[in-house]
Design a protein around this motif. Sequence first.
Motif, PDB file in Angstrom:
ATOM      1  N   TYR A  68      82.927  34.657  41.925  1.00 50.79           N
ATOM      2  CA  TYR A  68      81.994  35.356  42.805  1.00 50.79           C
ATOM      3  C   TYR A  68      80.672  34.629  42.753  1.00 50.79           C
ATOM      4  O   TYR A  68      80.162  34.402  41.660  1.00 50.79           O
ATOM      5  N   ASP A 247      67.641  34.950  39.453  1.00 52.80           N
ATOM      6  CA  ASP A 247      67.471  36.283  40.029  1.00 52.80           C
ATOM      7  C   ASP A 247      66.079  36.490  40.603  1.00 52.80           C
ATOM      8  O   ASP A 247      65.915  37.056  41.677  1.00 52.80           O
ATOM      9  N   ARG A 264      74.082  38.634  44.594  1.00 48.01           N
ATOM     10  CA  ARG A 264      74.167  39.116  43.216  1.00 48.01           C
ATOM     11  C   ARG A 264      73.620  40.524  43.147  1.00 48.01           C
ATOM     12  O   ARG A 264      72.623  40.825  43.784  1.00 48.01           O
ATOM     13  N   ASN A 392      71.979  34.739  31.153  1.00 48.41           N
ATOM     14  CA  ASN A 392      72.270  36.095  31.594  1.00 48.41           C
ATOM     15  C   ASN A 392      71.470  37.077  30.746  1.00 48.41           C
ATOM     16  O   ASN A 392      71.842  37.377  29.619  1.00 48.41           O
ATOM     17  N   SER A 448      85.404  38.699  36.075  1.00 53.44           N
ATOM     18  CA  SER A 448      84.915  39.125  37.377  1.00 53.44           C
ATOM     19  C   SER A 448      85.843  40.205  37.942  1.00 53.44           C
ATOM     20  O   SER A 448      86.967  40.392  37.460  1.00 53.44           O
ATOM     21  N   TYR A 524      73.370  46.472  45.467  1.00 47.92           N
ATOM     22  CA  TYR A 524      73.142  45.302  46.305  1.00 47.92           C
ATOM     23  C   TYR A 524      72.001  45.593  47.262  1.00 47.92           C
ATOM     24  O   TYR A 524      71.990  46.616  47.935  1.00 47.92           O
TER      25      TYR A 524
END
Lengths: 555, 293, 328
Positions: A68, A247, A264, A392, A448, A524
Motif C-alpha cells: 500500500y 507525513d 496514508r 514510523n 498490510s 483518511y
Amino acid sequence: MSTHTTRNWLRIALIGFVAAALAACAPASPAASVETAAETTVSEPVQLRIGVMGDESTLTPYTYVTGYPGWNLLLLQYDTLYQTDVDGMAQPWLARGLSVSENGLTVTIDLRDDVSWHDGEPFSAGDVKFTVDYFKAHTQSRFTRALAPVESAEVAGEHQVVLTLTAPTPLFELSVLADVPIMPEHIWANIEDPAAHAFESASNVGTGPYRLVEYRPDQYYRFTANPEYFAGAPAVAEITAIIYADDTGGLTALQTGEADMLARPVLPEQIALLSASRQINLAQGALFTTDMLTYDMTKFPFDRAEVRRAVSLAIDRQELIDTVYLGAATPGSIGWIHPASPFFNEAVVTEYDPDQARALLDEAGIIDSDGDGIREAGGAPLKVEFLTPSGNALRLRTAEVVSEMLRNEIGMDAAVAVVEQATWEDAVWPGFDVAQGRNYDMAMWGWSAPVQANAVRITSLIHSDPAIGSLNLTGYASETADALAEALNVAVDPDEFADLLDQVQVQIATDLPFIMLHYPDGAYAYRADVYDGWAFMAGQGIFHKLSFLPESARP
Amino acid sequence: MSAAASPAQPARRSRFLALSGTARAAALIGAALVLGLACMAIFAPQLSPYDPAERVGPPFSPPSPVHLLGTNDIGQDILSELIYGARVSLSVGVSAAALSTALGTVVGLLAGYYRRLEHWLMRLADIVLALPFLPLLIVLAAYVGRSLTNTVIIIGLLLWAGTARLIRSQTLALSQREFVLAAATVGCTRGRILRRHIWPHVTFLVISEFLRATTTVILLEVSLSFLGLGDPLQKSWGAMLYWAQARGAFLTPAWAWWVLPPGLSIGAVALGFALIGFALEEIVNPRLRNGNA
Amino acid sequence: MQASGESRGGRFLQYAAVLILAITLNFALPRLMPGNPLALLAGVDVGLLSADERAEIMAAAGLDQPLYKQYVGYWGDLLRGDLGYSYRQKRPIAEMLAQRLPWTLLLAGSALVLSTVLGSVLGALSAWRRASPLDTSLLWSMIGLNSLPSFWLGMLFIAVFAVRLGWLPAQGAVTPAAQLTGGQQALDIVRHAILPVLTLSLLSMPDLYLTVRYTLLDVIGEDFVRTATAKGLARSRILFGHVLPNAAPPIVTMAALRLGYAFGGSVVIETVFSYPGLGRLIFEAVGSRDYPVMQAAFLLFTVAVLLSNILADLLYRRLDPRLGGVHR
C-alpha cells in the motif's frame, strides 16, 4: 554618510524586499484554480491530486514496491478477474462468473466480452492464460506466489478459460482472482526481463480505469481516465499521485491545498485538528493493518512458551491504544483475526493479567535472583534487543511503551533499538524470503491490510515450510499447526473452513508464534470540494479503484 | 600590539574593565546563560518535576499547573524533558569541542613552532577543512551507527582543522617576538619555550576556539537528531524537536510549548557560548575595542 | 589563506589530495565495515538481487581480487564517469545526481551570494560605525541568529508563512505536476525557492558578518589607517582606498572556506523544505541504506566544494598578488 541616511537606506531595502516577496505571492496557486473549477460547473472534469509516500518505480506488476499504496496504484491501470467490493466480498469483474468442478480442482471462468486494452486490442481468454503462464515463468513477483494454487490455465473459448488447481482452494475468488492483475499478451509476450524492461512510454497497457501517462521518479505519477472502461467512465478525469517524503510534508500539502487527498491515514493527533477544519473532511473506519510483536522462536527466551504467554499477558493493550493512538485503534486478538471479521472466534480471549504473567514466570523458575529488576533463567537474563524502524513514529512510541510495560510488569529487559527501515527489514525478513532465516531477537512488525482481509492467508503466518508459510517470520514449527494450515488451505466447504479457522485461531492463541497488539483505525483526509465520491472499503480505506468510479459502476 | 610588549600579562581585572561596554555586557550575559544552563544540567534531578521517561499525564496536554509545558505525544512531561535535555546537549557539546580543540591546539602549536612539521600538518588541516562537513558526518554516521559516543568522536575528529590553522598563525607570530627569540638565545629548549613562553599567550585563543566549537557541536548534534540520525529515544533537545516534527506539532498550537522551548534553549546555550567567545575576542585583539578612526 | 608562499601548483596538488582522500574513503568504508560487503556495495539485501545482478556486482567490484586491484578498478570506473547503479531504485546513479544537482546549486548558490553580500555590507557598516546603535543592534541580532538551529527556523517559517499565512509554498522546488512553461515556470521556481534560500541565508550570514566586522576593525586599527585619517583623507577614500583592499583577501578567503559549510548546510534545509537537491538525496540514501547513491552524492559534494575553493583561490590571487595576505 550619516546614520540617518544609512537607516533610511536600510528601511527602503527592507520595504523593497517585502514588496518583492508579496508581489511574488500575488498569482493564485494552482490549487485555488482547480477548486474554483470544480465548484462552478458540475460537468468540469475532476482533477485529483493525491499525496503518496515513496516512489513506486514504473508501476508494472513486476516493479511496484509496496503493498500500500503501490498495489492500489497498480490496480488503477490493471484489472483483476474478481474485484473486492466495499464490504470485502469478491465480485465478478473481468469475469462474469465461474463454476467449480465436483472435486474442486477445475475452475471454469466465463469472461466479459466487452473489455479492451488501453491500446484498443480486445481482451480475451488468451490474455488470462498468458498471465498465469508468465507469472509462473518469471518468478520475481509476489503474484507468482499468489498463483501457487493454480497448476495451469487453458483457453476454452474466446471468452472462457479453465484453471486447473493443485488442490481445492477456499476463498479462491478472493485470494487469487481478486489479487492477480491480468496482463496483455500482445505487450508482454516478448519481454524476457520484466523487472528491468523499459517501456517506450510510461503508459503500461492494462484494462483498468486509468492509464499511466507520465512518471517522474520521486516526483509524481499522472493518470488519465480511460473513457472506454467497461464498467463505466471514471468519475475523476485525471489523477496525479504526488510523492511526499513524510507525513508532515503530505499534511502540509493538504492544508495548503497543494494536495486534495492523502493516501496514508492521518496520525491520530491530527484527527481532532482536521475534523475542525472546514475544507478538509475525514473518512474514518477500522482497518485490517496490524501492529504486532515478532521474535525468534528458535532461541532463548522466546523458545519458552511461558515467556511468550507472560509477555502477552503483561501488555495492557487498551492503555497502549489510549496513549499512542489516542484511542483510535482496536485491541488486538491474539488469534490474529480481527474482532469485526465474520471469521472471528469468540472463544479466543485476549487478556491483560500481569499477576498471572508473573506467576507463570515464577513457576517456570524464571526469577530475579540478583535483585537488578530483571529476571533470569538459569543464569541467562531475560534480555532482548527490540528492533523498531526509525521512520514510523507510531510504531516507535508503541515500542517504547511496550518496553516499559515489560520491564515494569515482568522484569524483562527489552531495550528498544531504533534502526533504519532497510536494516529492520533485513534483520527480520532477510531478502523477503523466510527460507533465509532471521537475525533478530524481537521486533515491532505489522502486515498490510490484504493479509488480514483474506482469511486464508493466516496459514502463511504459521506453516513451517517456507513455501507455504511464506510469512512465518518467527521460525514457528508445530506439527499441529502445519496440519491445521494444510487442511485449511484446501477447505472449500464453508462450514469446514470456518471450523478449521476457529481451530487455527485457538492454536495461535495458545502457542503465540507472534503477539498481536492492535489494529489501528484509519482516518483518511481529503478535500470534499474537489472530490467527494470516496467509498470506505472494509478494513482497507478509501484509496482503491472503486472510489474513482461512479456509484453505478461499483459492484 | 606593539612589538615591544612585555611577556607578563596585565592583571585580569583591568583587562576586563578595558573592554568595551558591549563586550562586557556580552561576557556577563553569556556567562549567566551558560552557568544557568549548566546548573540546569547538573541539578536536573532536583529541578525537574518528573522523571522525563515516565508517562505522567494524558498525551498532548497543553500547559497546566501540573505540567508547566504540557505533555508530549505519549504523556511525558515536556519541562522535565527540557531540563534533562540540557545534560545531553551540554555534555556532547563540551566533550566533542574539548576533543577537537585539544587536537587542533596541539597540531597548531607544533605546526607553528616546528617548521619541518608545519608543511604536512597544515596540508592535512586544509584537506580536512575542504571536505563537506555535514554530508561526511552523515555518511560516517550511516556506516558507524547511531550512538552518542560515536557522534562525539566523529565530530571531534573533523572539527580540529580550523582551530589548528588559527593556533598555528598565532604561534607563528609569537615565535617571532623578541622574548621568544631571547629565550632561544639563552638556551631554552624548544619544548620549554613552547610551554613557558608561547602557551600562556595562546590560552585565550584556545578558550575562544573551544567556545566556538561548543556552539557548532551543539547545533550539529541537534541537526543530526532532528534528521533522525540520532537516537530518538534519548532525552535530548534535538530528539524533542524530532518528535515534535514527527507528530505534526509545528502545524498545531502545540508548537508554542513543544517547539519553542527546546529551540530557544538550544539558542540560549549557543548564544551564551558565542557571547563569551565574542568578549574574549576583544581581549585577544584590543584593536576591536578601540573607537574607529 | 596560506601565509607561506604557496605555489599554484601546490594548491592544486592539495585539492587533488582531498579528492583522492574522499574517493579512498568511499572505497574503503564498505569494505571495512562489518557485514556482507556485497550487500554494502549494492546497498540492498543480497536476497533481493537477481543472480545476474549479484554476478554483475562481483565482477564490477572484483571482490575476489586483491585489494589494490579493486582500488585501481574503482578509479577506472570513476574516470569513465560510471558512478554506479542504484539497486534499490533501479536507476543509474549519474542520472539521479544530474537531476538533483541543479537544485542544490540554485539553493546553496543563491544563499551564498545573498548571505555574502548582505553579511559583508552589514559587517562593513558595523565596523565603520563601531559602537553606534546600528552596530550594537546588528551585532546582537547576528549573534542571536547564529545560535539558532537551522531546521527550527525553517520549520517556523513554513508554519508561519506557508501554512498560516499562505503566502509562499511550504515545500518542494516546483508545484508538482503543474504543466507550467516559460515565465510562469520561472516564477513558480522562484516562489518555491524564497523560503529555503531565505532560511539558509539568514543562517549563513552571521558568520560572515562577524568575520567582516572583526577583520575590518582589525585593519582599521592599523597604523596606516590612523595615518591616513590624521592626514585628513576623506573617510570614503580611506574606506575604499585603504581598508577594503586590505580586508578583501581574508574576507574572500572566509567566504570561500564557508562554501563547504554552505553546501553542507543545504542538507538540513533541503530536508526541511523537501527540496529535491543533493543534500536531500544523501539523507534519503542514508535512510534507505542505498550506499552507492550515498557515496556518489558525497563525492559530488566534495568535487563541488573543491571547485568552489579553486574559484575562490583564483579570485584571491587577483585581489592580492602579494600572496602574503593578512593572517587571521
